[in-house]
Write a protein that holds these residues in place. Structure first.
Motif, PDB file in Angstrom:
ATOM      1  N   ALA A   1       0.859  -1.179   0.000  1.00  0.00           N
ATOM      2  CA  ALA A   1       0.000   0.000   0.000  1.00  0.00           C
ATOM      3  C   ALA A   1       0.896   1.230   0.000  1.00  0.00           C
ATOM      4  O   ALA A   1       1.402   1.645   1.040  1.00  0.00           O
ATOM      5  N   THR A   2       1.116   1.794  -1.155  1.00  0.00           N
ATOM      6  CA  THR A   2       2.005   2.949  -1.268  1.00  0.00           C
ATOM      7  C   THR A   2       1.316   4.196  -0.729  1.00  0.00           C
ATOM      8  O   THR A   2       0.227   4.561  -1.181  1.00  0.00           O
ATOM      9  N   SER A   3       1.949   4.846   0.235  1.00  0.00           N
ATOM     10  CA  SER A   3       1.388   6.077   0.782  1.00  0.00           C
ATOM     11  C   SER A   3       1.406   7.169  -0.280  1.00  0.00           C
ATOM     12  O   SER A   3       2.339   7.274  -1.080  1.00  0.00           O
ATOM     13  N   ILE A   4       0.394   8.007  -0.270  1.00  0.00           N
ATOM     14  CA  ILE A   4       0.319   9.071  -1.268  1.00  0.00           C
ATOM     15  C   ILE A   4       1.444  10.081  -1.080  1.00  0.00           C
ATOM     16  O   ILE A   4       1.899  10.703  -2.047  1.00  0.00           O
ATOM     17  N   VAL A   5       1.951  10.225   0.149  1.00  0.00           N
ATOM     18  CA  VAL A   5       3.063  11.157   0.371  1.00  0.00           C
ATOM     19  C   VAL A   5       4.402  10.544  -0.025  1.00  0.00           C
ATOM     20  O   VAL A   5       5.378  11.276  -0.236  1.00  0.00           O
ATOM     21  N   GLU A   6       4.444   9.224  -0.135  1.00  0.00           N
ATOM     22  CA  GLU A   6       5.652   8.574  -0.655  1.00  0.00           C
ATOM     23  C   GLU A   6       5.648   8.612  -2.180  1.00  0.00           C
ATOM     24  O   GLU A   6       6.674   8.853  -2.810  1.00  0.00           O
ATOM     25  N   ALA A   7       4.471   8.417  -2.767  1.00  0.00           N
ATOM     26  CA  ALA A   7       4.345   8.445  -4.220  1.00  0.00           C
ATOM     27  C   ALA A   7       4.565   9.855  -4.758  1.00  0.00           C
ATOM     28  O   ALA A   7       5.165  10.033  -5.828  1.00  0.00           O
ATOM     29  N   VAL A   8       4.076  10.840  -4.018  1.00  0.00           N
ATOM     30  CA  VAL A   8       4.178  12.244  -4.447  1.00  0.00           C
ATOM     31  C   VAL A   8       4.679  13.062  -3.257  1.00  0.00           C
ATOM     32  O   VAL A   8       3.894  13.607  -2.482  1.00  0.00           O
TER      33      VAL A   8
END
Length: 399
Positions: free
Chosen positions: A220-227
């Motif tokens: 589950a990729t965190s949105i703050v890690e992705a962007v």
């Protein structure tokens, strides 16, 4: 005699939690001696790991825990949460950017209170957890549902979000893994949504409470890690309840930009002050201690996930997308509606859920609690034997 002044119009308009209502009804029927099997509550059936309980017992012996402590949380717990956020969400934050809350629900409530102004549109991907729209309304916001069905694996697209965006849109709710569907956005999907939100200056409230419960090698990729650029406009909400079987301990948290955390902290200082100190000490142990039992819980959920998907899929008229996270399955049951079962012809999933409870003594939550009708939510966080027996009752009812 003057008539009494009315109750709060705002609170009078808020609906009771549908999932807790169904679970309470199931428990009441069990108390009457009826063999009800409930798939309603999002609550692991495991006992909290003993080393966490031991940490709480040790905390009971320390008089410092009998006193008020900082409203945003014990410094040691805020440090542990910051470390977890870096480890699992890829975001480095100061402990000062963390507030410990009375369960994840308080963090959700406070997140909306911190960033929603009266009349703001809040984009709410559906199916959604039943508490989100009510928490948005309590902040005087307007929930704007954006629905994605089983054909999309219950995941919205940037195109859908953009179509729903207006000049009043200020907040997006993002949940991966999802309650109620168990869907997990891919890294690419998460990145696209995060970049879109940044482009339009939209706050993101990202509920990550199921982030450690994923299957089939999915992350589950965190949105703050992705962007990473999204970190300045994102509040992460999380807690120990699901991963560590600690639903009753009531420890959650929110992580975000300093200004948002400041206003939320001011609210909490008046609303609740600090969370129970003994429970906070237990949460420190959970986050900082061995993860062996938490991983064993996940393996058990995975086994149950495979079983419930396989058995539900044998029912004609039921479509079961494969959930890759959390501990829910969200079948599309539109194929069962309009047909006669046990002398009844349900036309909505609410009527279908009532029929299932009456005829099969199985409690499920209808799709109306999470968005459009035509779906059911079943939690597989219950014992293996009950899990199978309940589905076999459904198979018999809809044979």
């Amino acid at each position: 005699m003057t008539e009494r002044a009315p109750l709060s119009r705002k609170l009078s308009a808020i609906a009771e939690s549908a999932t807790l209502k169904v679970d309470a009804k199931a428990k009441a029927l069990k108390a009457e001696g009826k063999p009800v099997i409930s798939y309603a509550a999002g609550e692991p059936d495991f006992a909290t790991p003993q080393f966490i309980v031991d940490a709480a017992a040790e905390a009971l012996a320390d008089p410092a825990n009998y006193r008020y402590t900082p409203a945003p949380g014990l410094p040691a717990l805020r440090e542990a949460i910051a470390a977890k956020t870096l480890r699992d969400s890829g975001l480095e934050v100061s402990p000062s950017q963390v507030i410990v809350t009375n369960g994840g629900k308080q963090s959700v409530y406070q997140a909306f209170q911190a960033v929603v102004n009266p009349g703001d549109d809040v984009l709410l991907p559906a199916p959604y957890w039943t508490t989100y729209p009510e928490a948005i309304r309590l902040a005087d916001g307007i929930p704007v549902e954006v629905f994605a069905g089983a054909d999309q694996d219950y995941k919205v697209t940037v195109e859908q979000l953009e179509a729903a965006r207006t000049e009043r849109t200020t907040v997006l709710v993002f949940v991966s893994p999802s309650n109620p569907t168990g869907s997990v956005y891919t890294t690419e999907e998460t990145t696209a949504i995060g970049e879109w939100a940044v482009e339009h200056g939209i706050w993101i409230i990202s509920d990550e409470i199921y982030q450690n419960l994923t299957y089939e090698g999915v992350k589950a990729t965190s949105i703050v890690e992705a962007v990473p650029d999204a970190a300045g406009q994102t509040i992460l909400v999380n807690g120990v309840a699901k991963t560590y079987a600690m639903t009753g301990w009531r420890v959650g948290w929110m992580v975000g930009p300093a200004d948002a955390i400041k206003v939320a902290g001011n609210l909490q200082s008046h609303l609740t002050s600090n969370v129970n100190n003994v429970a906070q000490r237990a949460a420190i142990a959970a986050l900082s201690g061995p993860q062996t039992e938490a991983l064993a819980f996940r393996d058990a959920f995975d086994r149950r996930r495979k079983l419930i998907v396989s058995e539900l899929s044998k029912i004609d008229g039921v479509r079961v997308p494969n959930p890759l996270g959390a501990f829910y399955v969200y079948p599309d049951v539109q194929g069962l509606l309009g047909r006669t079962w046990a002398g009844k012809t349900p036309t909505t999933s609410l009527e279908l859920a009532e029929l299932i409870l009456d005829e099969a003594e199985v409690a499920v939550v209808p799709g109306e609690a999470f968005g459009p009708s035509g779906y059911l939510r079943l939690s597989y966080a219950l014992g293996d034997d009950q899990l199978l027996e309940g589905i076999q009752r459904l198979q018999k009812l809809f044979a």
